[in-house]
Design a protein around this motif. Sequence first.
Motif, PDB file in Angstrom:
ATOM      1  N   GLY A 167       0.609   9.663  -3.835  1.00 51.35           N
ATOM      2  CA  GLY A 167       0.196   8.267  -3.868  1.00 51.35           C
ATOM      3  C   GLY A 167       1.339   7.336  -3.518  1.00 51.35           C
ATOM      4  O   GLY A 167       1.151   6.343  -2.791  1.00 51.35           O
ATOM      5  N   ALA A 168       2.542   7.635  -4.016  1.00 49.42           N
ATOM      6  CA  ALA A 168       3.713   6.812  -3.706  1.00 49.42           C
ATOM      7  C   ALA A 168       4.043   6.867  -2.221  1.00 49.42           C
ATOM      8  O   ALA A 168       4.347   5.845  -1.589  1.00 49.42           O
ATOM      9  CB  ALA A 168       4.906   7.273  -4.540  1.00 49.42           C
ATOM     10  N   VAL A 169       3.977   8.069  -1.643  1.00 47.00           N
ATOM     11  CA  VAL A 169       4.275   8.229  -0.215  1.00 47.00           C
ATOM     12  C   VAL A 169       3.251   7.483   0.635  1.00 47.00           C
ATOM     13  O   VAL A 169       3.608   6.784   1.595  1.00 47.00           O
ATOM     14  CB  VAL A 169       4.308   9.729   0.162  1.00 47.00           C
ATOM     15  CG1 VAL A 169       4.414   9.895   1.673  1.00 47.00           C
ATOM     16  CG2 VAL A 169       5.482  10.420  -0.527  1.00 47.00           C
ATOM     17  N   VAL A 170       1.974   7.614   0.285  1.00 49.14           N
ATOM     18  CA  VAL A 170       0.924   6.916   1.027  1.00 49.14           C
ATOM     19  C   VAL A 170       1.126   5.404   0.945  1.00 49.14           C
ATOM     20  O   VAL A 170       1.001   4.688   1.946  1.00 49.14           O
ATOM     21  CB  VAL A 170      -0.471   7.295   0.481  1.00 49.14           C
ATOM     22  CG1 VAL A 170      -1.549   6.375   1.071  1.00 49.14           C
ATOM     23  CG2 VAL A 170      -0.797   8.748   0.822  1.00 49.14           C
ATOM     24  N   GLN A 209      -6.263   7.553  -3.786  1.00 52.82           N
ATOM     25  CA  GLN A 209      -7.610   6.978  -3.639  1.00 52.82           C
ATOM     26  C   GLN A 209      -7.682   5.572  -4.229  1.00 52.82           C
ATOM     27  O   GLN A 209      -8.156   4.628  -3.573  1.00 52.82           O
ATOM     28  CB  GLN A 209      -8.656   7.868  -4.328  1.00 52.82           C
ATOM     29  CG  GLN A 209      -8.755   9.278  -3.760  1.00 52.82           C
ATOM     30  CD  GLN A 209      -7.994  10.269  -4.618  1.00 52.82           C
ATOM     31  OE1 GLN A 209      -6.948   9.939  -5.190  1.00 52.82           O
ATOM     32  NE2 GLN A 209      -8.512  11.484  -4.710  1.00 52.82           N
ATOM     33  N   TYR A 210      -7.236   5.422  -5.455  1.00 52.54           N
ATOM     34  CA  TYR A 210      -7.276   4.113  -6.103  1.00 52.54           C
ATOM     35  C   TYR A 210      -6.275   3.161  -5.456  1.00 52.54           C
ATOM     36  O   TYR A 210      -6.478   1.945  -5.484  1.00 52.54           O
ATOM     37  CB  TYR A 210      -6.999   4.238  -7.595  1.00 52.54           C
ATOM     38  CG  TYR A 210      -8.175   4.745  -8.400  1.00 52.54           C
ATOM     39  CD1 TYR A 210      -9.265   5.353  -7.784  1.00 52.54           C
ATOM     40  CD2 TYR A 210      -8.215   4.624  -9.781  1.00 52.54           C
ATOM     41  CE1 TYR A 210     -10.345   5.819  -8.512  1.00 52.54           C
ATOM     42  CE2 TYR A 210      -9.290   5.087 -10.526  1.00 52.54           C
ATOM     43  CZ  TYR A 210     -10.349   5.688  -9.876  1.00 52.54           C
ATOM     44  OH  TYR A 210     -11.426   6.153 -10.605  1.00 52.54           O
ATOM     45  N   LEU A 211      -5.193   3.697  -4.900  1.00 53.02           N
ATOM     46  CA  LEU A 211      -4.252   2.846  -4.180  1.00 53.02           C
ATOM     47  C   LEU A 211      -4.923   2.187  -2.983  1.00 53.02           C
ATOM     48  O   LEU A 211      -4.742   0.985  -2.741  1.00 53.02           O
ATOM     49  CB  LEU A 211      -3.044   3.658  -3.710  1.00 53.02           C
ATOM     50  CG  LEU A 211      -2.141   2.939  -2.710  1.00 53.02           C
ATOM     51  CD1 LEU A 211      -1.433   1.762  -3.362  1.00 53.02           C
ATOM     52  CD2 LEU A 211      -1.141   3.900  -2.082  1.00 53.02           C
ATOM     53  N   LEU A 212      -5.683   2.970  -2.216  1.00 52.03           N
ATOM     54  CA  LEU A 212      -6.376   2.405  -1.056  1.00 52.03           C
ATOM     55  C   LEU A 212      -7.352   1.315  -1.486  1.00 52.03           C
ATOM     56  O   LEU A 212      -7.477   0.278  -0.821  1.00 52.03           O
ATOM     57  CB  LEU A 212      -7.107   3.507  -0.287  1.00 52.03           C
ATOM     58  CG  LEU A 212      -6.226   4.572   0.374  1.00 52.03           C
ATOM     59  CD1 LEU A 212      -7.091   5.595   1.108  1.00 52.03           C
ATOM     60  CD2 LEU A 212      -5.233   3.935   1.339  1.00 52.03           C
ATOM     61  N   PHE A 246      -1.164 -10.548  -5.195  1.00 55.22           N
ATOM     62  CA  PHE A 246      -2.445 -10.002  -4.738  1.00 55.22           C
ATOM     63  C   PHE A 246      -2.472  -8.484  -4.911  1.00 55.22           C
ATOM     64  O   PHE A 246      -3.499  -7.914  -5.293  1.00 55.22           O
ATOM     65  CB  PHE A 246      -2.687 -10.374  -3.275  1.00 55.22           C
ATOM     66  CG  PHE A 246      -2.803 -11.855  -3.038  1.00 55.22           C
ATOM     67  CD1 PHE A 246      -3.854 -12.581  -3.570  1.00 55.22           C
ATOM     68  CD2 PHE A 246      -1.848 -12.529  -2.301  1.00 55.22           C
ATOM     69  CE1 PHE A 246      -3.965 -13.951  -3.365  1.00 55.22           C
ATOM     70  CE2 PHE A 246      -1.935 -13.900  -2.090  1.00 55.22           C
ATOM     71  CZ  PHE A 246      -3.003 -14.611  -2.626  1.00 55.22           C
ATOM     72  N   LEU A 247      -1.345  -7.841  -4.633  1.00 58.70           N
ATOM     73  CA  LEU A 247      -1.259  -6.392  -4.854  1.00 58.70           C
ATOM     74  C   LEU A 247      -1.437  -6.074  -6.339  1.00 58.70           C
ATOM     75  O   LEU A 247      -2.109  -5.106  -6.702  1.00 58.70           O
ATOM     76  CB  LEU A 247       0.081  -5.855  -4.355  1.00 58.70           C
ATOM     77  CG  LEU A 247       0.233  -5.697  -2.845  1.00 58.70           C
ATOM     78  CD1 LEU A 247       1.681  -5.362  -2.490  1.00 58.70           C
ATOM     79  CD2 LEU A 247      -0.704  -4.616  -2.316  1.00 58.70           C
ATOM     80  N   ALA A 248      -0.825  -6.888  -7.197  1.00 56.61           N
ATOM     81  CA  ALA A 248      -0.949  -6.672  -8.638  1.00 56.61           C
ATOM     82  C   ALA A 248      -2.398  -6.829  -9.089  1.00 56.61           C
ATOM     83  O   ALA A 248      -2.904  -6.017  -9.873  1.00 56.61           O
ATOM     84  CB  ALA A 248      -0.046  -7.644  -9.394  1.00 56.61           C
ATOM     85  N   LEU A 249      -3.077  -7.858  -8.584  1.00 54.89           N
ATOM     86  CA  LEU A 249      -4.483  -8.049  -8.931  1.00 54.89           C
ATOM     87  C   LEU A 249      -5.341  -6.892  -8.422  1.00 54.89           C
ATOM     88  O   LEU A 249      -6.260  -6.435  -9.107  1.00 54.89           O
ATOM     89  CB  LEU A 249      -4.991  -9.368  -8.340  1.00 54.89           C
ATOM     90  CG  LEU A 249      -4.497 -10.645  -9.035  1.00 54.89           C
ATOM     91  CD1 LEU A 249      -4.895 -11.873  -8.227  1.00 54.89           C
ATOM     92  CD2 LEU A 249      -5.048 -10.746 -10.444  1.00 54.89           C
ATOM     93  N   GLY A 250      -5.029  -6.411  -7.219  1.00 53.10           N
ATOM     94  CA  GLY A 250      -5.751  -5.258  -6.687  1.00 53.10           C
ATOM     95  C   GLY A 250      -5.534  -4.025  -7.541  1.00 53.10           C
ATOM     96  O   GLY A 250      -6.479  -3.267  -7.813  1.00 53.10           O
ATOM     97  N   GLY A 258     -12.033   0.649 -10.829  1.00 51.37           N
ATOM     98  CA  GLY A 258     -11.925   1.560  -9.688  1.00 51.37           C
ATOM     99  C   GLY A 258     -12.974   2.648  -9.677  1.00 51.37           C
ATOM    100  O   GLY A 258     -13.608   2.899  -8.647  1.00 51.37           O
ATOM    101  N   GLU A 259     -13.183   3.284 -10.806  1.00 51.86           N
ATOM    102  CA  GLU A 259     -14.149   4.388 -10.862  1.00 51.86           C
ATOM    103  C   GLU A 259     -15.550   3.894 -10.516  1.00 51.86           C
ATOM    104  O   GLU A 259     -16.273   4.530  -9.736  1.00 51.86           O
ATOM    105  CB  GLU A 259     -14.136   5.018 -12.248  1.00 51.86           C
ATOM    106  CG  GLU A 259     -15.054   6.235 -12.370  1.00 51.86           C
ATOM    107  CD  GLU A 259     -14.948   6.909 -13.732  1.00 51.86           C
ATOM    108  OE1 GLU A 259     -15.737   7.846 -13.971  1.00 51.86           O
ATOM    109  OE2 GLU A 259     -14.092   6.499 -14.543  1.00 51.86           O
TER     110      GLU A 259
END
Length: 273
Positions: A167-170, A209-212, A246-250, A258-259
């Motif tokens: 996830g970090a790499v993606v 997945q949740y990162l996207l 915005f990233l934090a809110l996402g 997310g689920e």
Amino acid sequence: MDILIFAPASLIVFVLGAAIGSFINVVVYRLPAGLSLLWPPSRCPKCLNRLKPYDNVPVFGWLWLRGRCRYCQTKISRRYPVVEALTGILFLIVFWAFQFSIFTVGYWVFCSWLLALSLIDLDTMTLPNPLTKSGLVMGIIFQMAVGWLSGNGSVGFAHYLMSGIFGAVVGLWLFDIIALIGSLAFGKAVMGGGDAKLAAMMGSWLGWQYLLLAAFIACLLGVVAGGGAMILSQQTISKKMPFGPFLALGAMSAVFYGEGIISSYLRLFFHVS
């Protein structure tokens, strides 16, 4: 959960969150300035008098002082009690969602990091490396703890560890690519390097997945906010806008919803039950 346990537990959680919010205020003020987070103790930035312990009580300290320094009467920003109260509310929401579990403790840490980074980005248009890097490490540790407690032994441990690393790499690669494409398209930098590092941190906590999903929500919010600002000002926006909040809110949206969002998406487009 029994109301006799839930009510006092919620009060304790809010107080804990407000206290953490008080420390977040310290981090937001001192870290960008290169000051120690621990020394000197809290003091008025103008007259330099140390604050009394009861002046530092989250939220109520500001109210008791009526928003002014006890010694020189300099105004104290309203943001201090707002951040303390907001952190307390975030802690409560996490507790209500995940109750007594490893996820509650983990997401308390995650949300605290996200809030501190968002406020610093709003103030300075930067996302400090010490916070994004330490947040990434904490995310990996969180994944390992979840894997260890999953009941699947070394298999679960390895699975969650790799999920955090991947996830970090993606996150890092995705936002580096977005920044590169944006720079080529507009002929100037459209995203700071700190955003990619924040995305990597988010990926270590959320998995790819949740990162996207978090990135999609962040971009959507950014477009709406930018478009709204353009409409209100009736001109093209030339001033840079911090993307960290915005990233934090996402990321927080992915934590809490997310689920449900991903399940609804799969049922709608792929008929997955």
